[in-house]
Motif scaffolding. Structure first.
Motif, PDB file in Angstrom:
ATOM      1  N   THR A 203      33.866  61.508  -4.898  1.00 31.91           N
ATOM      2  CA  THR A 203      33.983  62.042  -6.259  1.00 31.91           C
ATOM      3  C   THR A 203      33.237  61.170  -7.258  1.00 31.91           C
ATOM      4  N   ALA A 204      33.335  59.859  -7.090  1.00 27.55           N
ATOM      5  CA  ALA A 204      32.634  58.938  -7.986  1.00 27.55           C
ATOM      6  C   ALA A 204      31.117  59.103  -7.870  1.00 27.55           C
ATOM      7  N   LEU A 205      30.626  59.289  -6.655  1.00 26.42           N
ATOM      8  CA  LEU A 205      29.187  59.499  -6.459  1.00 26.42           C
ATOM      9  C   LEU A 205      28.727  60.787  -7.144  1.00 26.42           C
ATOM     10  N   ALA A 206      29.526  61.858  -6.990  1.00 27.74           N
ATOM     11  CA  ALA A 206      29.174  63.124  -7.633  1.00 27.74           C
ATOM     12  C   ALA A 206      29.203  62.995  -9.151  1.00 27.74           C
ATOM     13  N   ALA A 207      30.206  62.289  -9.666  1.00 30.52           N
ATOM     14  CA  ALA A 207      30.295  62.086 -11.114  1.00 30.52           C
ATOM     15  C   ALA A 207      29.107  61.286 -11.622  1.00 30.52           C
ATOM     16  N   ALA A 208      28.695  60.276 -10.856  1.00 27.17           N
ATOM     17  CA  ALA A 208      27.536  59.474 -11.260  1.00 27.17           C
ATOM     18  C   ALA A 208      26.279  60.317 -11.311  1.00 27.17           C
ATOM     19  N   ALA A 209      26.170  61.301 -10.403  1.00 29.58           N
ATOM     20  CA  ALA A 209      24.996  62.176 -10.390  1.00 29.58           C
ATOM     21  C   ALA A 209      24.855  62.938 -11.702  1.00 29.58           C
ATOM     22  N   PHE A 210      25.989  63.339 -12.289  1.00 27.39           N
ATOM     23  CA  PHE A 210      25.956  64.090 -13.534  1.00 27.39           C
ATOM     24  C   PHE A 210      25.963  63.189 -14.766  1.00 27.39           C
ATOM     25  N   ALA A 211      26.227  61.914 -14.555  1.00 28.90           N
ATOM     26  CA  ALA A 211      26.203  60.973 -15.675  1.00 28.90           C
ATOM     27  C   ALA A 211      24.796  60.467 -15.960  1.00 28.90           C
ATOM     28  N   LEU A 212      23.886  60.641 -15.006  1.00 33.90           N
ATOM     29  CA  LEU A 212      22.511  60.176 -15.205  1.00 33.90           C
ATOM     30  C   LEU A 212      21.811  61.026 -16.264  1.00 33.90           C
ATOM     31  N   PRO A 213      20.839  60.462 -16.973  1.00 34.68           N
ATOM     32  CA  PRO A 213      20.083  61.239 -17.971  1.00 34.68           C
ATOM     33  C   PRO A 213      19.377  62.420 -17.325  1.00 34.68           C
ATOM     34  N   ARG A 214      19.323  63.520 -18.041  1.00 32.85           N
ATOM     35  CA  ARG A 214      18.673  64.710 -17.502  1.00 32.85           C
ATOM     36  C   ARG A 214      17.162  64.578 -17.453  1.00 32.85           C
ATOM     37  N   ARG A 215      16.596  63.891 -18.421  1.00 27.66           N
ATOM     38  CA  ARG A 215      15.151  63.805 -18.502  1.00 27.66           C
ATOM     39  C   ARG A 215      14.728  62.350 -18.645  1.00 27.66           C
ATOM     40  N   PRO A 216      14.601  61.625 -17.540  1.00 29.54           N
ATOM     41  CA  PRO A 216      14.170  60.235 -17.647  1.00 29.54           C
ATOM     42  C   PRO A 216      12.750  60.152 -18.194  1.00 29.54           C
ATOM     43  N   ALA A 217      12.523  59.187 -19.039  1.00 27.09           N
ATOM     44  CA  ALA A 217      11.207  59.029 -19.643  1.00 27.09           C
ATOM     45  C   ALA A 217      10.196  58.582 -18.597  1.00 27.09           C
ATOM     46  N   ALA A 218       8.998  59.148 -18.647  1.00 27.49           N
ATOM     47  CA  ALA A 218       7.912  58.767 -17.742  1.00 27.49           C
ATOM     48  C   ALA A 218       7.057  57.690 -18.396  1.00 27.49           C
ATOM     49  N   PHE A 219       6.576  56.767 -17.571  1.00 24.85           N
ATOM     50  CA  PHE A 219       5.781  55.659 -18.068  1.00 24.85           C
ATOM     51  C   PHE A 219       4.363  55.766 -17.535  1.00 24.85           C
ATOM     52  N   SER A 220       3.437  55.192 -18.263  1.00 21.99           N
ATOM     53  CA  SER A 220       2.057  55.150 -17.794  1.00 21.99           C
ATOM     54  C   SER A 220       1.923  54.068 -16.730  1.00 21.99           C
ATOM     55  N   GLY A 221       0.914  54.196 -15.911  1.00 19.67           N
ATOM     56  CA  GLY A 221       0.700  53.215 -14.857  1.00 19.67           C
ATOM     57  C   GLY A 221       0.298  53.875 -13.559  1.00 19.67           C
ATOM     58  N   ARG A 222      -0.404  53.117 -12.745  1.00 17.61           N
ATOM     59  CA  ARG A 222      -0.903  53.645 -11.481  1.00 17.61           C
ATOM     60  C   ARG A 222       0.163  53.568 -10.399  1.00 17.61           C
ATOM     61  N   VAL A 223       0.045  54.463  -9.440  1.00 11.92           N
ATOM     62  CA  VAL A 223       0.911  54.440  -8.261  1.00 11.92           C
ATOM     63  C   VAL A 223       0.017  54.442  -7.026  1.00 11.92           C
ATOM     64  N   SER A 268       8.157  56.680  -9.056  1.00  6.36           N
ATOM     65  CA  SER A 268       8.392  58.073  -9.446  1.00  6.36           C
ATOM     66  C   SER A 268       8.587  58.244 -10.944  1.00  6.36           C
ATOM     67  N   ARG A 269       8.822  57.163 -11.662  1.00 10.29           N
ATOM     68  CA  ARG A 269       8.955  57.238 -13.111  1.00 10.29           C
ATOM     69  C   ARG A 269       7.597  57.172 -13.810  1.00 10.29           C
ATOM     70  N   GLY A 334      -1.971  73.128  -7.282  1.00  9.78           N
ATOM     71  CA  GLY A 334      -2.047  72.030  -8.238  1.00  9.78           C
ATOM     72  C   GLY A 334      -0.956  71.011  -7.984  1.00  9.78           C
ATOM     73  N   ALA A 335      -1.263  70.026  -7.146  1.00 13.56           N
ATOM     74  CA  ALA A 335      -0.250  69.063  -6.719  1.00 13.56           C
ATOM     75  C   ALA A 335       0.168  68.111  -7.808  1.00 13.56           C
ATOM     76  N   ARG A 336      -0.584  68.029  -8.881  1.00 10.38           N
ATOM     77  CA  ARG A 336      -0.303  67.018  -9.877  1.00 10.38           C
ATOM     78  C   ARG A 336       0.834  67.398 -10.809  1.00 10.38           C
ATOM     79  N   THR A 337       1.455  68.566 -10.551  1.00  6.14           N
ATOM     80  CA  THR A 337       2.667  68.899 -11.297  1.00  6.14           C
ATOM     81  C   THR A 337       3.724  67.851 -11.003  1.00  6.14           C
ATOM     82  N   THR A 338       4.316  67.311 -12.021  1.00  4.95           N
ATOM     83  CA  THR A 338       5.287  66.245 -11.825  1.00  4.95           C
ATOM     84  C   THR A 338       6.554  66.744 -11.175  1.00  4.95           C
ATOM     85  N   THR A 339       7.240  65.866 -10.457  1.00  3.71           N
ATOM     86  CA  THR A 339       8.530  66.205  -9.863  1.00  3.71           C
ATOM     87  C   THR A 339       9.675  65.594 -10.649  1.00  3.71           C
ATOM     88  N   ALA A 340       9.395  65.006 -11.789  1.00  4.35           N
ATOM     89  CA  ALA A 340      10.427  64.232 -12.477  1.00  4.35           C
ATOM     90  C   ALA A 340      11.309  65.067 -13.385  1.00  4.35           C
TER      91      ALA A 340
END
Length: 356
Positions: A203-223, A268-269, A334-340
């Motif tokens: 239950t705690a794991l499931a609750a944590a899943a919904f407590a995370l931000p819906r839209r994490p900010a993306a940062f510039s940088g190479r991967v 992934s960010r 078009g693979a460059r669509t983000t998954t974030a």
């Protein structure tokens, strides 16, 4: 001019969404139980096929429902992984109770893997805990989701089912839970403390899943390039699967998985991360297990080697074909669509989708 209501309303056609659902319903149990080739039925193809009638409601429904929840609420892969961990713990600790049952499998290998890291006070083997929960997170749910989404990239960020479809899957899952719980608890039942603690953590794991931000900010940088990410994922997952059943092996397993997970979260960010990278990670999980299946000895030791290797080779060929097609689909659309993140229109189009 097309008069399809799904087109006019901006929703993908029903048959495409149902095809994606069916594919995930099948791939999830195949990845969870068949690719590694440990079961004695691995050399009996008809039993493998008929087994999907029972395993798809147990594994596949959960994979689809986790994905639906994440896409409908605009959450990303961290939430999917936490929900997968919650359901994996629910499966191993509450449904079949393999996490606690010292005689779950009547094979010497069960005790050989369980006893070296057994914590008597909890009745849990750390090695088994890592294998079961991580195995469900990666192979039962996350990897099948990312692979099937890569096969249908235009639908990857969209809900696939409406209220009727979700209700059907919930009913199927509930029936599967009853069947498997009854089957595995006829001769063993975990203690109330073990069951309660497992339920609380899940239950705690499931609750944590919904407590995370819906839209994490993306940062510039190479991967790293996708092939390098995939190669690293192969190394991490192979280490997990081959870690010895002792405390040193468990420490190695936790260390490698933690480092790999942190790198994935970091990369992934970044804006350069795209669906090809995600497919390489998910595809690595499938490749690792199909490759290892050739050296895994099925339980019981009475399986025909010719039949076993024939099934192993068939599954390997199917995995390569599926991943190749998925990668080509990404390149085509078009693979460059983000998954974030989840597009705004996907969230807005959820409410009226009732026909499936």
């Amino acid at each position: 001019m097309k008069s399809d209501s799904s087109v006019s309303s901006g929703r993908p056609p029903l048959f495409r969404r149902l095809a994606a659902v069916l594919a995930l319903l099948v791939l999830s149990p195949v990845c969870a139980e068949y690719l590694i080739g440990y079961d004695s039925i691995i050399g009996r193809p008809w039993e493998l096929v008929s087994g999907l009638l029972f395993l798809a409601p147990l594994y596949g429904t959960v994979a689809v429902l986790i994905r639906e929840v994440a896409r409908r609420t605009g959450r990303g892969w961290p939430s999917i992984l936490l929900l997968s961990a919650a359901f994996g713990l629910f499966q191993a600790g509450l449904i079949d109770q393999s996490l606690f049952n010292p005689h779950f499998i009547s094979d010497p290998s069960w005790s050989q893997e369980r006893l070296p890291t057994l914590v008597p006070a909890a009745g849990i083997s750390v090695h088994h805990l890592m294998n079961f929960v991580v195995g469900h997170v990666i192979w039962s749910f996350a990897a099948p989701i990312v692979v099937i989404e890569s096969c249908v990239p235009r639908l990857a960020d969209r809900p696939w089912l409406g209220r009727v479809g979700i209700t059907v899957l919930l009913v199927l899952y509930a029936l599967a839970v009853v069947v498997f719980f009854h089957e595995h608890t006829r001769n063993f039942m975990a203690s109330a403390t073990q069951l309660g603690a497992t339920a609380a953590v899940a239950t705690a794991l499931a609750a944590a899943a919904f407590a995370l931000p819906r839209r994490p900010a993306a940062f510039s940088g190479r991967v790293p390039p996708p092939w390098l990410v995939g190669g690293g994922a192969v190394g991490v997952m192979t280490t997990h699967q081959l870690a010895p059943a002792g405390w040193s092996g468990s420490v190695l397993d936790v260390t490698v998985l933690s480092l790999g997970g942190c790198l994935l979260l970091f990369w992934s960010r970044r804006r350069d991360w795209d669906r090809r990278h995600a497919l390489m990670v998910g595809g690595a999980a499938l490749v690792v297990n199909t490759a290892l299946s050739f050296v895994v000895e099925p339980l019981g030791g009475h399986t025909s080697l010719t039949a076993k290797y024939a099934v192993n080779a068939t599954l390997m060929a199917a995995v390569i074909a599926l991943l190749t097609w998925a990668y080509r689909r990404l390149l085509h659309t078009g693979a460059r669509t983000t998954t974030a993140t989840l597009p705004e229109q996907s969230v807005l189009a959820i409410g009226g989708d009732r026909e499936s």
